[in-house]
Design a protein around this motif. Sequence first.
Motif, PDB file in Angstrom:
ATOM      1  N   SER A   2     -25.165 -13.927   8.586  1.00  0.00           N
ATOM      2  CA  SER A   2     -26.094 -12.705   8.701  1.00  0.00           C
ATOM      3  C   SER A   2     -25.056 -11.648   9.227  1.00  0.00           C
ATOM      4  O   SER A   2     -23.828 -11.861   9.617  1.00  0.00           O
ATOM      5  N   ASP A 314     -42.299 -11.487   4.343  1.00  0.00           N
ATOM      6  CA  ASP A 314     -41.622 -12.496   5.550  1.00  0.00           C
ATOM      7  C   ASP A 314     -41.544 -13.999   4.695  1.00  0.00           C
ATOM      8  O   ASP A 314     -41.408 -13.823   3.557  1.00  0.00           O
ATOM      9  N   LYS A 315     -41.207 -14.803   5.447  1.00  0.00           N
ATOM     10  CA  LYS A 315     -40.917 -16.219   5.068  1.00  0.00           C
ATOM     11  C   LYS A 315     -42.187 -16.779   4.294  1.00  0.00           C
ATOM     12  O   LYS A 315     -42.064 -17.463   3.394  1.00  0.00           O
ATOM     13  N   LEU A 352     -33.461 -13.873   5.388  1.00  0.00           N
ATOM     14  CA  LEU A 352     -34.235 -14.995   5.957  1.00  0.00           C
ATOM     15  C   LEU A 352     -33.451 -16.192   5.888  1.00  0.00           C
ATOM     16  O   LEU A 352     -33.655 -17.267   6.699  1.00  0.00           O
ATOM     17  N   ALA A 354     -30.475 -16.925   6.645  1.00  0.00           N
ATOM     18  CA  ALA A 354     -29.634 -17.187   7.633  1.00  0.00           C
ATOM     19  C   ALA A 354     -30.145 -18.094   8.580  1.00  0.00           C
ATOM     20  O   ALA A 354     -29.472 -18.966   9.366  1.00  0.00           O
ATOM     21  N   ASP A 355     -31.487 -18.162   8.719  1.00  0.00           N
ATOM     22  CA  ASP A 355     -32.025 -19.238   9.676  1.00  0.00           C
ATOM     23  C   ASP A 355     -32.844 -20.429   8.801  1.00  0.00           C
ATOM     24  O   ASP A 355     -32.981 -21.193   9.535  1.00  0.00           O
ATOM     25  N   ASN A 356     -33.156 -20.199   7.585  1.00  0.00           N
ATOM     26  CA  ASN A 356     -33.921 -21.171   6.820  1.00  0.00           C
ATOM     27  C   ASN A 356     -33.184 -21.209   5.385  1.00  0.00           C
ATOM     28  O   ASN A 356     -33.565 -20.475   4.773  1.00  0.00           O
ATOM     29  N   THR A 397     -24.069 -14.637  -1.303  1.00  0.00           N
ATOM     30  CA  THR A 397     -25.537 -14.691  -1.154  1.00  0.00           C
ATOM     31  C   THR A 397     -26.136 -14.398  -2.746  1.00  0.00           C
ATOM     32  O   THR A 397     -27.165 -15.086  -3.220  1.00  0.00           O
TER      33      THR A 397
END
Length: 425
Positions: A2, A314-315, A352, A354-356, A397
Motif C-alpha cells: 500500500s 469495492d470488493k 484492495l 493490499a488486504d486481500n 502491481t
Amino acid sequence: MSLINVRRDVSDNFYRYKMERLQTKIEGKGNGIKTVVVNLPSVAASLARPPSYINKYFGFELGAMTNDQPKDDRWIINGAHEAGKLQDHLDGFINKFVLCKKCKNPETDVHIIGNDRILLDCKACGQRTEVDLRLKLSGYILKNQATKKGKNKAERRAAKRAKQQNGNGTKENGNGSGGEDGSEHGSNEAEENGDAAGSDDEFNKVQAAAPEADIEVKDDEWAVDMSEEAVKARQAQLPGEFKQKLSLGDDDDEDGEGGGNTVYDELGNWIQQETEEKGGIDKVDSINIYLKAKELEIEGKHRTVLVLAQTLFDKNICAQVPKRASMLKQIISSERHEKALLGGTERLIGALAADNADMYQQIVKILQLYYHYDLVSEEVVTKWGSKASKKYVDLSTSRKIRKAAEPFLKWLEEADEEESSEEED
C-alpha cells in the motif's frame, strides 16, 4: 504494497504524490542492536533524493550512527527504532529538503550553488527556494557534493534495487534478467510515443551537472519562462516517479489527476461522503452520481471515469458492475475513456489487494463484465493487456493484474482467430 501520501498532512485519497510506507527490521541485541530500513531505496526514489540523505537525516535526528555507503544496500541506523517513529522523522525531511516552499509540491530538484547554498528548484511553479543551512544535513550535503560528481556505487545499487522493488527487476517478479518488460518505466503515453520516463541515473546526471551550470546565476537574474514549451520542457526533466503524476495542462492532457482541489476531487469526495452517510456505495444512486458529475460539468470527461472506477466499486465489484454499467456507458465514449476505466480499476484492485490478495483473481470476471456491457472494446483491452505500465499503479502491481487477466486475454485472442477461420471458410 500500500502507498501513502508524500505529504501525510493531506488526507485526500486523490492526492497525486505517493510513496511506500517505511518498513524496518530490528536486528541484533544489546549494544549491537540496529535497525535496517528495508525499503529506503524505493522511498528515496519516490522523493527523488539519494537514500544517503534520508538515512543521514535519521541519524542526525535520532543521535545515532548510520552507514552512508552500504555495500549490500542495507541502510542501517544503530539502535532500535520503530517504523512509525522514522516515518514521523521522514515527514520532517520531506518538509525541509523536498517540498517547494511556495507551492508545497515535491516536484523539486536540489541545486548546489558554489559551496554555501542549497536551492530547491520547483518544476511545478518555477520557484527557487533556499534550504536552511543551519540544518545538520545541509552541512552533510555541501561537504559531500564536491567529491561526488555522480552517484557512488552504493547509491547506484540502491537505485537499481528501488527499480526492482517497483516491479522492474528480477527479485520480485522472477523474470530472469529483466524479461520482456525490463524497459517499461514510463506512462502509457510515453510508451505509445516510444519515450521511456527518465531514470534515476538520468536524474543524477542532471544533478551532477547542475552546480556548474548554475554558478553564474544570481537571484535578481532568475526569471521563469512559463510558456507552454518551457513548462513541457521542465516537466520532461522530472524523474519518472513524478513525471507520471504531474498534470500541468487542462482536461485535454492525458489522464491528469487532481491535487486536492479540482472538480474531479470534488466528485470523488462527494461520492465517498454519500457512501458514508448512506452506509455503503451500493446505496448511492447512479442517477444522483451522474447528476453530480453534470453539475460539475465533467459528465463527459475521461478523468471522471478514472474517479468513478475507484469510488463506485469495492470488493464486491463483480456484483456492482452490472448495476453501474448503464450510467458508465453514458460517460464512456472514446478509447481514452476506456483506458481511464481500466486504469482506475487497476488502482482499485491494487488497493484492495493490499488486504486481500485474492482480488487479483477477480480481474478476469471484471473484464468479462466490462466487455459484455460494452464498456471496453476488444482493441483497447488487448493493447492494455500486452504491456505492463506504472501509469496508474506501481509496475509490480500492474504485472500481477495483467498476469491474472491472461485467461480473458487468451479467450479474446482465440475468439478472434475462430471468427477469422469462419470468414475464410
